[in-house]
Design an enzyme around this catalytic site. Structure first.
Site, PDB file in Angstrom:
ATOM      1  N   LYS A 110      10.812  23.424 -39.416  1.00  0.00           N
ATOM      2  CA  LYS A 110      12.055  23.079 -40.108  1.00  0.00           C
ATOM      3  C   LYS A 110      12.122  23.712 -41.498  1.00  0.00           C
ATOM      4  O   LYS A 110      11.152  24.240 -42.032  1.00  0.00           O
ATOM      5  CB  LYS A 110      12.213  21.558 -40.175  1.00  0.00           C
ATOM      6  CG  LYS A 110      12.573  20.959 -38.817  1.00  0.00           C
ATOM      7  CD  LYS A 110      12.885  19.482 -38.887  1.00  0.00           C
ATOM      8  CE  LYS A 110      13.324  18.947 -37.520  1.00  0.00           C
ATOM      9  NZ  LYS A 110      13.569  17.487 -37.542  1.00  0.00           N
TER      10      LYS A 110
ATOM     11  N   ARG B  60       6.396  15.473 -33.141  1.00  0.00           N
ATOM     12  CA  ARG B  60       7.274  16.255 -32.257  1.00  0.00           C
ATOM     13  C   ARG B  60       7.194  17.716 -32.681  1.00  0.00           C
ATOM     14  O   ARG B  60       7.574  18.058 -33.808  1.00  0.00           O
ATOM     15  CB  ARG B  60       8.704  15.740 -32.355  1.00  0.00           C
ATOM     16  CG  ARG B  60       9.699  16.432 -31.433  1.00  0.00           C
ATOM     17  CD  ARG B  60      11.084  15.808 -31.590  1.00  0.00           C
ATOM     18  NE  ARG B  60      12.066  16.411 -30.701  1.00  0.00           N
ATOM     19  CZ  ARG B  60      12.773  17.504 -30.987  1.00  0.00           C
ATOM     20  NH1 ARG B  60      12.612  18.126 -32.151  1.00  0.00           N
ATOM     21  NH2 ARG B  60      13.640  17.985 -30.110  1.00  0.00           N
TER      22      ARG B  60
END
Length: 888
Positions: free
Chosen positions: A827, A860
């Site tokens: 991210k 995740r």
């Protein structure tokens, strides 16, 4: 300026009396540079329902993609609740900045004999905040009346007068016509005015609007459109010029609002009918007219049909004025998601437990009619009220009760519980106990109730606020590393600089943060010091007037485990005051035996076993989308998806997360049918992988759509991963019916809005609070807490610094009593440390090791093998191998 100084200054303004007119607030706005000129406003007046209508309108406009401000009153536990941007309340730092800017000017005005009231200044604060945050539109709930209300210092693009009844006659007028006239004078040239008024009030509204050149839109509701609506409860009207204390008149409960005095050639834009309750918290309303259909609202009660009609008509006209499309899906989702805490709020279902602020006879009758929609055995009342209310008539109007407990919120105007007990006995309640503390009274009523009974706390929004705060209280354990870490822990808990200097050396063991009523915060802090620990108060706790205006005070407590155990024992032994519940919450947070003897280490043999139950599980991402930010298109083909899962299984994956819609910034939404076509064949195909087919590896579906979730579960998915955090009531129903694990993520927008710029004081604390609210909705929907996983939502509406704060402090989310998932893979936060989008694999692995070490239960990730290794190393470093265990 520190927040405690700013809030104390604002609350001190309540001593100034209300004076009609907008000259003073207009002068303040001029001093601020006329921020109202930069924002389109919607203004909502009315005797009842204006708070609900404002919240519904705001929610619908947000679903249309607009950035929306919302200004309402009163607040329940924090001043900042009154001013919201895109659903998030104003930060304490922004309040402090505002007061610092206006304080000298306000002092000069007061010295000249022209002081501004609390409501005037807070209204100006809201207007300035909306301009500063560059919202597309702001919805203002009128305080008192309309014409001379502080909110009338703006020129709205659309307005509404929900209804008119006899209230505040000493200020607004002695007749319906006079009150209607002052409320209708919020009308502006060419700005549409929506109303549900009838008869004489409607005639006056039309007359005034016509004089102003404002087109009138009429809506009609089903049932008593002018019945008292407890959402407009201002028990603080003596000190605050907002209309939160309406005493509406009565109307014929059997009247049909469609039989109004309107001419046949003037049909209403909307006719709303109440279709009844569809869940413990939600109802359906049917709309006919400009929009046709049945819509779900999270507000129960026949009167809410009218409020919904006003909101839809107003949102339609506001969107038209802003040249924004408003489709039926926006309306449907906006209405369904407009929760309104503290207003006929169901907080539990076994027993049915309801919090409501009804505090006059008419509101009590409306409440009784709403409660009649529920099936229960015995009713147990918890009753509090202000001393200036009609206790006898209100008690007589409440539903018949088997037992009652009276109590007193922490406010000077609260009535003596013994007086309230006498009123209830006179009303026919045989078993009445005069209590004291609100939280203790509610706990006592719940304890005596059977699962099929109902517990109703009623009579005062102050009592509702205290009860709600006790139920929602979260004790977070902070990880403090050295003096700097202690200072940071205190700073983010609102402690002022001299307090940080005084206490940082003592905050060196187990450190807990929680919010309490001012007097309780002081008692807990004092008790902590007595047993050898330390404690510091933040917010208004740093001021002599602790907890002014209903503010809850942040308190930071530190000590050794032995000291905290002594603190728990001391609080549990105290004489009432709500401290027994605080003791229980602290014990649970620290992991020591509770005061009632329950062992903190006792295993719940009924709790289900999952991969994350005793170790950090690895969730592998399997996107079957063409546009996901890291692996879009890689697994779109079914053979590629199966091969990808096989690689994940070989690498040690525990869960495969299948996603059919990208939530990256700027991604286009995918229709439900198309998303189903992507994920269902994939879920079915990967069942051929032995570990998946046998259930050793679980399958999650990453979706925000109930229809997709239902189809995925039917195809073999085990878990729902909802990036909107169960915001949709239909999704809550799907999960409850399936009794499956669900991941509740904190997010402001999905897909991510790249232009959103939310502000936080303490991102971890505020995300914990937001998730606590969602967990409460999950509870009342019947979702088993043992099956809920929380996700702080890294990358969703946070800055890189805030994302790293969430990563570093992810263990604090254990305070919610649920496993914690950290989704950080590849991210944008890693861009802040010099890693481009195609160079974030190693940074992700480092983040995984940190998350696993700090307490994450699930990570995740896209690269399973590398991150599995990081998880296993973290487990080994934390002792997994000491007794010959396998970290996997």
């Amino acid at each position: 300026m520190h927040y405690h100084e700013a809030a104390a200054f604002l609350f001190d303004l309540r001593r100034f009396s209300v004076k009609p007119g907008t000259d003073r607030v207009e002068a303040l706005l001029a001093h601020l540079g006329d921020p109202q000129a930069d924002v389109p406003f919607v203004q909502i007046a009315g005797s009842n329902g204006k708070g609900s209508a404002a919240r519904l309108t705001e929610s619908v406009l947000r679903e249309a993609g607009l950035s929306v401000g919302l200004y309402t009153s009163p607040h329940l536990s924090a001043l900042a609740e009154r001013v919201r941007v895109d659903g998030r309340q104003m930060t304490e730092s922004a309040i402090a900045d505002f007061v610092e800017a206006v304080r000298p000017w306000l002092i000069d005005r007061a010295a000249a004999g022209e002081p501004l009231t609390f409501f005037e200044v807070v209204t100006a604060m809201a207007v300035r905040e909306f301009a500063r945050r560059d919202v597309d539109v702001a919805v203002l709930e009128v305080g008192l009346g309309g014409e001379y209300d502080a909110t009338s210092a703006v020129d709205p693009v659309a307005t509404a007068v929900t209804n008119v009844s006899l209230e505040h006659t000493d200020v607004l007028g002695d007749t319906i016509a006079e009150i209607a006239r002052t409320k209708a004078r919020i009308a502006r040239p060419d700005a549409p005015l929506v109303t549900a008024c009838e008869g004489e009030a409607l005639d006056v509204v039309r007359e005034v609007a016509g004089e102003a050149g404002a087109p009138v839109t009429r809506v009609v509701g089903d049932g008593a459109s002018e019945a008292a609506d407890p959402d407009d409860s201002d028990e603080d009207a003596e000190a605050d010029d907002s209309d939160e204390d309406a005493e509406p008149n009565e109307r014929d409960e059997g009247a049909d609002p469609t039989d109004s005095d309107a001419e046949p050639d003037d049909p209403p834009a909307f006719a709303a009918s109440y279709e009844g309750r569809v869940s413990a918290t939600d109802a359906e309303v049917a709309l006919a007219g400009e929009r046709e259909g049945t819509y779900r609202i999270p507000l129960v009660g026949r009167h809410q049909a009218t409020n919904a009609a006003v909101a839809v008509a107003l949102a339609d006209r506001t969107a038209a004025a802003l040249r924004t499309d408003l489709n039926d899906r926006d309306v449907r989702d906006g209405l369904a998601r407009a929760t309104w805490p503290g207003r006929f709020e169901v907080v539990d279902t076994a027993p049915l437990t309801v919090l409501d602020g009804a505090h006059n006879p008419a509101a009590a009758r409306t409440l009784a009619a709403t409660l009649a929609e529920y099936d229960y055995d015995d009713l147990h009342l918890v009753y509090a009220a202000m001393h200036d209310k009609d206790h006898a008539e209100t008690a007589a109007a409440l539903p018949d009760a088997a037992t009652a407990v009276t109590c007193r919120p922490a406010i000077d105007r609260a009535e003596d519980p013994a007086v309230l007990a006498a009123a209830l006995r006179s009303a026919g309640v045989d078993r009445v106990t005069a209590g004291d503390d609100v939280a203790d009274a509610l706990a006592a009523a719940v304890d005596r109730a059977e699962a099929g009974d109902c517990v109703l706390l009623v009579g005062s929004l102050f009592a509702v606020a205290e009860a709600r705060a006790a139920r929602m209280r979260t004790v977070r354990e902070r990880t403090v590393r050295g003096v700097d870490g202690a200072a940071h822990a205190l700073d983010t808990a609102g402690v002022q600089p001299d307090g940080i200097a005084a206490h940082r050396d003592g905050v060196d063991h187990r450190t807990l943060t929680l919010r309490l009523r001012g007097d309780r915060a002081e008692r807990v802090a004092a008790a902590a010091r007595i047993v050898g620990g330390d404690a510091a108060l933040g917010g208004l706790g740093a001021n002599e007037d602790r907890g002014a205006g209903g503010e809850h005070v942040p308190v930071t407590v530190a000590g050794t485990v032995a000291e905290l155990r002594a603190l728990v024992d001391r609080l549990a032994a105290s004489d009432g005051g709500g401290l027994g519940g605080v003791a229980t919450d602290i014990a649970a947070s620290v992991g020591i035996d509770a005061p009632d003897g329950r062992s903190a280490s006792a295993d719940d043999e009924s709790a289900p076993e999952f991969p994350w139950s005793d170790r950090t599980a690895v969730m592998g991402v399997l996107n079957v989308t063409p546009d996901s930010f890291h692996d879009g298109g890689r697994h779109a083909d079914l053979d590629d998806a199966v091969a990808g899962v096989e690689r994940m299984v070989d690498a040690g994956v525990d869960i495969v997360d299948v996603g059919g819609e990208s939530t990256r910034p700027g991604a286009d939404p995918v229709p439900a049918d198309e998303e189903i076509e992507r994920v269902v064949p994939t879920i079915e195909a990967i069942q051929s992988v032995p570990a998946v087919g046998s259930g050793d590896v679980l399958v999650s579906v990453d979706t925000r759509k109930p229809a997709v979730a239902r189809a995925a579960l039917d195809a073999g998915a085990d878990i729902i991963n909802d990036v909107t955090g169960l915001e949709d009531p239909a999704m809550r129903s799907v999960v409850a019916d399936a009794d499956c694990p669900v991941i509740v993520m904190h997010s402001l927008d999905a897909p991510v809005d790249p232009d959103a710029d939310p502000e936080y004081d303490d991102v971890v604390g505020e995300v914990v609070d937001a998730l606590r609210e969602r967990l409460a909705l999950a509870d009342t929907a019947g979702i088993d807490r043992d099956r809920v996983i929380v996700d702080p939502g890294i990358g969703f509406g946070k800055s890189p610094a805030e994302d790293f704060e969430l990563l570093a402090r992810c263990g604090e989310f254990a305070a919610l009593g649920c496993p914690v998932l950290v989704g950080h893979s590849h991210k944008s936060l890693y861009g802040a440390v010099g890693r481009d989008a195609d160079d974030r694999e190693h940074a992700t692995v480092a983040g995984t090791a940190l998350a696993a070490d700090r307490g994450a239960d699930i990570v995740r990730v896209h690269d399973v093998a590398e991150n599995r290794a990081a998880v296993d190393v973290a487990a080994a470093a934390n002792g997994a191998l000491r007794d010959g265990e396998d970290p996997e």
